[in-house]
Design an enzyme around this catalytic site. Sequence first.
Site, mmCIF file in Angstrom:
data_model
loop_
_atom_site.group_PDB
_atom_site.id
_atom_site.type_symbol
_atom_site.label_atom_id
_atom_site.label_comp_id
_atom_site.label_asym_id
_atom_site.label_seq_id
_atom_site.Cartn_x
_atom_site.Cartn_y
_atom_site.Cartn_z
ATOM 1 N N TYR A 30 0.647 -0.971 -0.006
ATOM 2 C CA TYR A 30 -0.006 -0.088 0.260
ATOM 3 C C TYR A 30 0.894 1.077 -0.665
ATOM 4 O O TYR A 30 1.092 1.947 -0.953
ATOM 5 C CB TYR A 30 -0.908 -0.182 1.098
ATOM 6 C CG TYR A 30 -1.733 0.863 1.266
ATOM 7 C CD1 TYR A 30 -2.805 1.425 0.472
ATOM 8 C CD2 TYR A 30 -1.852 2.263 2.282
ATOM 9 C CE1 TYR A 30 -3.928 2.098 0.603
ATOM 10 C CE2 TYR A 30 -2.626 3.270 2.187
ATOM 11 C CZ TYR A 30 -3.617 3.186 1.466
ATOM 12 O OH TYR A 30 -4.759 4.621 0.990
ATOM 13 N N LYS A 49 1.105 4.188 -2.893
ATOM 14 C CA LYS A 49 0.611 5.404 -2.726
ATOM 15 C C LYS A 49 1.485 6.619 -3.311
ATOM 16 O O LYS A 49 1.519 7.364 -3.474
ATOM 17 C CB LYS A 49 0.058 5.658 -1.455
ATOM 18 C CG LYS A 49 -1.130 4.433 -0.860
ATOM 19 C CD LYS A 49 -2.521 5.800 -2.749
ATOM 20 C CE LYS A 49 -3.554 5.150 -1.605
ATOM 21 N NZ LYS A 49 -4.502 5.166 -3.063
HETATM 22 P P1 NAD Z 1 -13.728 2.316 0.677
HETATM 23 O O1 NAD Z 1 -12.845 1.083 1.200
HETATM 24 O O2 NAD Z 1 -14.142 2.811 2.120
HETATM 25 O O3 NAD Z 1 -13.624 2.564 -0.140
HETATM 26 C C1 NAD Z 1 -13.675 2.410 -2.007
HETATM 27 C C2 NAD Z 1 -14.236 1.827 -3.123
HETATM 28 O O4 NAD Z 1 -13.715 2.049 -4.479
HETATM 29 C C3 NAD Z 1 -15.483 1.255 -2.411
HETATM 30 O O5 NAD Z 1 -16.896 1.042 -3.312
HETATM 31 C C4 NAD Z 1 -15.018 0.479 -3.628
HETATM 32 O O6 NAD Z 1 -16.335 -1.147 -3.987
HETATM 33 C C5 NAD Z 1 -14.885 0.831 -4.680
HETATM 34 N N1 NAD Z 1 -13.263 0.102 -5.465
HETATM 35 C C6 NAD Z 1 -12.819 -0.749 -4.509
HETATM 36 N N2 NAD Z 1 -11.863 -1.197 -5.949
HETATM 37 C C7 NAD Z 1 -12.502 -0.952 -6.623
HETATM 38 C C8 NAD Z 1 -11.950 -0.640 -8.496
HETATM 39 N N3 NAD Z 1 -10.845 -1.697 -8.471
HETATM 40 N N4 NAD Z 1 -12.482 0.119 -9.264
HETATM 41 C C9 NAD Z 1 -13.780 0.479 -9.090
HETATM 42 N N5 NAD Z 1 -13.658 0.685 -7.293
HETATM 43 C C10 NAD Z 1 -13.404 -0.088 -6.557
HETATM 44 O O7 NAD Z 1 -12.590 3.366 0.523
HETATM 45 P P2 NAD Z 1 -12.230 4.981 1.502
HETATM 46 O O8 NAD Z 1 -11.160 5.097 2.290
HETATM 47 O O9 NAD Z 1 -13.626 5.880 0.997
HETATM 48 O O10 NAD Z 1 -10.605 5.282 0.324
HETATM 49 C C11 NAD Z 1 -10.820 5.986 -0.456
HETATM 50 C C12 NAD Z 1 -9.844 6.030 -1.409
HETATM 51 O O11 NAD Z 1 -8.817 6.720 -0.232
HETATM 52 C C13 NAD Z 1 -8.399 5.105 -1.716
HETATM 53 O O12 NAD Z 1 -7.558 5.456 -2.337
HETATM 54 C C14 NAD Z 1 -7.575 4.923 -0.089
HETATM 55 O O13 NAD Z 1 -6.213 4.545 -1.051
HETATM 56 C C15 NAD Z 1 -7.577 6.003 -0.292
HETATM 57 N N6 NAD Z 1 -6.721 6.365 1.097
HETATM 58 C C16 NAD Z 1 -8.046 6.423 2.350
HETATM 59 C C17 NAD Z 1 -7.676 6.490 3.488
HETATM 60 C C18 NAD Z 1 -8.461 6.181 5.054
HETATM 61 O O14 NAD Z 1 -7.673 6.417 5.840
HETATM 62 N N7 NAD Z 1 -9.680 5.649 4.681
HETATM 63 C C19 NAD Z 1 -6.529 7.263 3.941
HETATM 64 C C20 NAD Z 1 -5.587 7.455 2.906
HETATM 65 C C21 NAD Z 1 -6.290 7.464 2.272
#
Ligand code: NAD
Length: 561
Positions: free
Chosen positions: A467, A471
Amino acid sequence: MEKEIDGEVEREKQRVPDTPVEVLVELLIKANNIAASTGNMPEELKSHLQKAVDIAGGLDDYLDKITTQESEPLAELYKKTISHDWDHVHKEGKTLFRLPKECITGHVEGQTLKMLIHMSKAKRVLEIGMFTGYGALSMAEGLPEDGLLIACEIEPYLKDFAQPFFDKSPHGKKITVKTGSAMATLKELAAAGEQFDMVFIDADKNNYINYYNFILENNLLRMQGVICVDNSLFKGKVYLGDTTDGSGLALREFNQFVADDPRVEQVIIPLRDGISVIRRVPLAAESSHGQSKIRDDEVFRGINGRPILDRMRLDGKVAYVTGAGQGIGRAFAHALGEAGAKIAVVDLDPDRAEAVCEELFLKGINAFSITADISKSDDVQRMIDSIVSKWGTIHIACNNAGINMNSASEDTSLEEWDRTFNVNLRGTFMCCQAAGRVMLKQGYGKIINTASMASLIVPHPQKQLSYNASKAGVVKLTQTLGTEWIDRGVRVNCISPGIVDTPLIHSESLRPLVQRWLSDIPAGRLAQVTDLQAAVVFLACDASDYMTGHNLVIEGGQSLW
Ligand code: NAD
């Protein structure tokens, strides 16, 4: 009108005509009666008179019937106001003035004010002259939950009369009544630097001009605010040649003064006794300041005359958000839509995507859902093609979908590595490239990738090598594309959230770590998805056009500790 109230029917009949239309109706009825009782009146004249009575006489009732009905607390306040014995109250010395019940802002005018509040998106309202609070409560109903209405009222009796009705309404808490001289209250508000989005003046007519000037001269009205003035037609006396009535003459002078004032524009809506709507012309600088030192440039006027918050709107823009079915992507979709863009909601999960579309649609945002796996090149191209075929273009590409798996590095399987990179980095690249081709062709585009604070620091104690590495790759991808495409109108930036409270971190392995993380975050809490919304709108709007290849970190200070 409440005809059921005891004695009110009789009192209604004896009502003094109070608006130009009511005066007109009274005169037409008299003329019609004369015509009916005069033998040799031409039939055509009688028919014209009858038609005139029907048209003028039916207007107020029709407006009353067809305008959205008032709330229960307003209806009750209206009944209590018109059935109250105001003469008696005055004789007992409880009010300084004899208050005619006609002072009340009625149903149609109340709903008009409420509509103006909605349309101007006012949050802070100043009312000068409250009477029993019907207008104040109508306007308060139109204000957002954190809205505020300050009502100036000279009669303490009226504050006591109105307060129980305000207390019964869920909107009453937005109202603060200040008793005493309105001018003294205005001075107090100006000294405290207060500003209002809307000012409603409905007080002593001779002072309208003083209130109006004081408001403008002391910046009590914010830049795009409006002043509404009640009774500005004053039964037609403002334009009748034989007016001797003091209030009629005062209003005539006031209307003319405003019409001649280069600081403002005005219209009078001929509703009831007339409501003036007066808007400050934002930059009447030359006329108001003469040979001053004002620099009339884009800083002063705004680019294309648009102040900064307008320049952050996304009206007419076409956006997509991947991974928008939940979490951060859903919040991004709402934010971009609230700012004016149309949204293609993209997710692997069709039900989630469709549900978010329904939410957006309920808020008046145009949206459609696309089921796509952004790690598959065919899906990515289909996503881009379907947006272009539906809406003709793409202005904003929000590549947000990502996954997070945990394992100690010595145990990380190639399968985990590949899956993570296929979605987080390869998928993001494919989206950037496919959207970028559309954008480069049109010479305009905003790409916003979701990276992570993990691109900067190594979050711990969880182990997530693939991860973190993926990123960090998203940031380098963003920097490279951002510099390669900027001179062709395409800006590429990314947002790096800290630890966000979404389903992603509620996995069994991560949940126990929350307390540990909290001790690492200066802000003392996890991020909410709403903490990230302004950033995506900023990077999507024209106001951030000089930013490219930027990694906007939003982590409550965590990466600094
Ligand atoms: P989440 O898991 O709550 O939601 C992600 C969504 O993306 C889901 O609805 C899933 O169905 C969809 N998804 C997953 N793989 C996919 C694919 N291959 N094609 C299309 N859709 C897909 O995640 P989140 O926490 O909302 O994270 C969103 C983004 O933010 C991600 O890139 C994650 O790495 C990043 N992020 C999250 C956090 C955190 O703490 N939650 C922190 C930093 C970065």
